[in-house]
Design an enzyme around this catalytic site. Structure first.
Site, mmCIF file in Angstrom:
data_model
loop_
_atom_site.group_PDB
_atom_site.id
_atom_site.type_symbol
_atom_site.label_atom_id
_atom_site.label_comp_id
_atom_site.label_asym_id
_atom_site.label_seq_id
_atom_site.Cartn_x
_atom_site.Cartn_y
_atom_site.Cartn_z
ATOM 1 N N GLU A 229 0.844 -1.200 0.000
ATOM 2 C CA GLU A 229 0.000 0.000 0.000
ATOM 3 C C GLU A 229 0.872 1.240 0.000
ATOM 4 O O GLU A 229 1.773 1.368 0.828
ATOM 5 C CB GLU A 229 -0.869 -0.056 1.270
ATOM 6 C CG GLU A 229 -1.647 1.200 1.575
ATOM 7 C CD GLU A 229 -2.472 1.065 2.885
ATOM 8 O OE1 GLU A 229 -2.608 -0.059 3.420
ATOM 9 O OE2 GLU A 229 -2.950 2.103 3.351
ATOM 10 N N ASP A 231 0.344 5.045 0.556
ATOM 11 C CA ASP A 231 -0.590 6.104 0.933
ATOM 12 C C ASP A 231 -0.075 7.444 0.432
ATOM 13 O O ASP A 231 0.760 8.081 1.071
ATOM 14 C CB ASP A 231 -0.768 6.136 2.455
ATOM 15 C CG ASP A 231 -1.455 4.880 2.969
ATOM 16 O OD1 ASP A 231 -2.276 4.316 2.217
ATOM 17 O OD2 ASP A 231 -1.164 4.454 4.101
ATOM 18 N N GLU A 234 -3.290 10.860 3.212
ATOM 19 C CA GLU A 234 -4.289 10.630 4.250
ATOM 20 C C GLU A 234 -4.388 11.963 4.959
ATOM 21 O O GLU A 234 -3.381 12.468 5.479
ATOM 22 C CB GLU A 234 -3.833 9.549 5.221
ATOM 23 C CG GLU A 234 -3.737 8.194 4.546
ATOM 24 C CD GLU A 234 -3.568 7.086 5.567
ATOM 25 O OE1 GLU A 234 -4.566 6.456 5.943
ATOM 26 O OE2 GLU A 234 -2.419 6.865 5.987
ATOM 27 N N HIS A 245 3.866 1.539 2.643
ATOM 28 C CA HIS A 245 3.737 0.312 3.454
ATOM 29 C C HIS A 245 4.092 -0.885 2.569
ATOM 30 O O HIS A 245 3.223 -1.408 1.862
ATOM 31 C CB HIS A 245 2.290 0.088 3.905
ATOM 32 C CG HIS A 245 1.704 1.088 4.833
ATOM 33 N ND1 HIS A 245 1.654 0.913 6.193
ATOM 34 C CD2 HIS A 245 1.062 2.255 4.600
ATOM 35 C CE1 HIS A 245 1.012 1.933 6.758
ATOM 36 N NE2 HIS A 245 0.643 2.766 5.807
#
Ligand SMILES: *[C@@H]1O[C@H](CO)[C@@H](O)[C@H](O)[C@H]1NC(C)=O
Ligand SMILES: *[C@@H]1O[C@H](CO)[C@@H](O)[C@H](O)[C@H]1NC(C)=O
Ligand SMILES: *[C@@H]1O[C@H](CO)[C@@H](O)[C@H](O)[C@H]1NC(C)=O
Length: 457
Positions: A229, A231, A234, A245
């Site tokens: 993942e 990101d 956010e 991640h």
């Protein structure tokens, strides 16, 4: 002859179909455009579609009996994972009236609370290339940019835009018992290896299901769905984080119970993925006046967010060595703020930054354990699916993003202060009653070589 026909019939009956497609509502994806840019800054318009994740959909028997109501399964239709998948159908979504999702040209708006027959809370959507396949993004050695309006996202909300290593067809080819596929938003995975998914890899997730103690709509089954993942974003109007991640495997992989790791397992660090990531949150890195209402990057108005994935050799196949962030607002290009935390230098995510940050903050370095930036780069190279979502947090009230966290540590300890929100903010009950009209707008998505997507704005 009769025997032969019976055998053929039997063999057909033995085929296990599942996650079938219901016929109560047609599935009509809201259209959206985005742009693919070239070195010279010229951009080509692409026609995409938005699809809502299968987990938000009505799942029912052929006749229309609920397979799942509130946070529990129908025990007759769903006695076990396999039978449940055979008995249950995913239906089409009424994007605007039920889920509060609308598109216009190059933008999509996600409303937080939508009241129709029921009350819908937030959503998770994906960008599709066409009606049956997710758009795959290959951003290693490239940059990704988009505009976002976070002005209506208060403490406790999270408008997230990120990439995950889902299958482009939602898993149809690998798991033939999944008939619905990307067209119905199946195949989600992320680095928390979420166990709240109702269907994973063509099976239901009813076995071992425990209804959530505080969320009337969710629960956790024996299986989770893991994948890398990235990101990109956010954020709410008080804080923001950029976080890779990595996982040991970049493609979607099912996991079992506590060995899933992540937020809903007893051993957070026991899984295939890095649940913490290596985050760059300007506030956490010491600059409390960089991002927020009236700050350097002013969350009261729309901003362009650029993320660059720099490789060691400048190619789209090299090793990922740095993730850079730039903002553009009112025609000004604004670099990510510099860390002011002693012992952690810089304003980009590099191996050194991550190593130093974990050490100074006293955080477990699961990022390095799961391959660090190089593993993240491999996932980016293989292509990832774009997720656009809006959510509130039933596990930790979003304090890890916008407040002091862990709440039990002294605020003066490095890494604890992440944003100006109160430690009592962000409870879903509060957020849902105080900000029912919250929404996020994502627009102007562009992908291309480094520096190609924003100079000509
Ligand atoms: C949809 O997009 C996928 C991935 O780009 C492609 O392989 C497939 O052929 C497309 N299908 C249609 C019907 O255009
Ligand atoms: C925060 O970032 C802004 C913009 O980069 C800078 O002008 C300001 O000096 C920084 N503040 C601190 C405390 O570092
Ligand atoms: C992108 O622009 C920045 C700032 O102007 C510059 O330092 C960098 O070298 C450029 N990168 C590429 C690959 O052109």
């Amino acid at each position: 002859m009769y025997l032969l026909i019976s055998l053929i019939l039997l063999s057909f009956l033995n085929v296990s179909f599942s996650q079938k497609v219901g016929k109560f509502s047609p599935e009509v994806h809201p259209p959206i455009t985005w742009q693919e840019c070239a070195d010279d800054g010229s951009c080509k318009t692409m026609n995409g579609e938005i699809v809502i994740d299968a987990n938000w959909r009505w799942v029912h028997s052929e006749q229309g009996t609920n397979c799942y109501t509130g946070n529990t399964w129908n025990p007759t239709l769903c006695p076990d994972d396999k039978t449940c998948a055979e008995n249950c159908y995913l239906d089409g979504a009424n994007y605007e009236s039920v889920y509060g999702i609308t598109t216009e040209d190059d933008s999509v708006r996600l409303n937080f609370i939508t009241q129709s027959q029921g009350k819908n809370i937030g959503s998770r959507t994906f960008l599709m290339a066409n009606s049956t396949n997710y758009q795959m993004f290959y951003v290693l050695g490239q940059e990704f940019s988009f505009d976002v309006d976070v002005s209506n996202l208060d403490c406790g909300l999270n408008g997230a835009l990120y990439l995950v290593s889902m299958d482009s067809d939602g898993g149809i080819a690998r798991f033939p018992s999944n008939e619905a596929g990307a067209q119905y938003g199946t195949g989600y995975c992320d680095a928390q290896c979420p166990r709240d998914l109702k269907f994973i890899s063509g099976s239901a997730n009813v076995e071992g299901w425990i209804p959530s103690s505080n969320n009337p709509n969710t629960g956790y089954g024996n299986h989770g769905s893991c994948c890398a993942e990235m990101d990109l974003w956010e954020a709410n109007n008080m804080a923001t984080a950029l976080t890779p991640h990595p996982c040991d495997t970049s493609s979607q992989t099912v996991c079992e119970s506590d060995s899933c790791g992540g937020a809903t397992s007893s051993n957070r660090y026991g899984g295939l993925c890095d649940p913490d990531g290596c985050d760059y949150n300007p506030y956490r890195m010491g600059n409390t006046t960089f991002f927020g209402p009236g700050q350097t990057v002013d969350t009261k108005s729309v901003m362009t967010v650029v993320t660059q994935f720099i490789t060691n050799d400048g190619t789209t196949t090299g090793t990922l060595k740095s993730i850079k962030r730039l903002y553009v607002q009112n025609g000004q290009v604004i670099s990510q703020s510099e860390s002011t935390v002693p012992g952690v230098a810089g304003n980009e995510i590099t191996e050194d930054f991550c190593h130093n940050q974990k050490q100074v903050f006293g955080d477990k370095d699961s990022f390095t354990k799961h391959g660090g930036l190089a593993a993240m780069g491999d996932a980016l190279k293989n292509g990832m699916v774009l997720v656009l979502s809006l959510w509130d947090d039933y596990l930790a009230d979003m304090l890890w993003l916008d407040s002091n966290y862990p709440t039990t540590s002294p605020v003066t300890e490095p890494g604890v202060a992440r944003g100006p929100c109160s430690t009592s903010s962000g409870t879903p009950t509060d957020v849902e009653s105080k900000y029912p009209n919250a929404y996020v707008v994502y627009s102007n998505i562009k992908v291309g070589p480094i520096n190609s997507t924003f100079k000509n704005n």
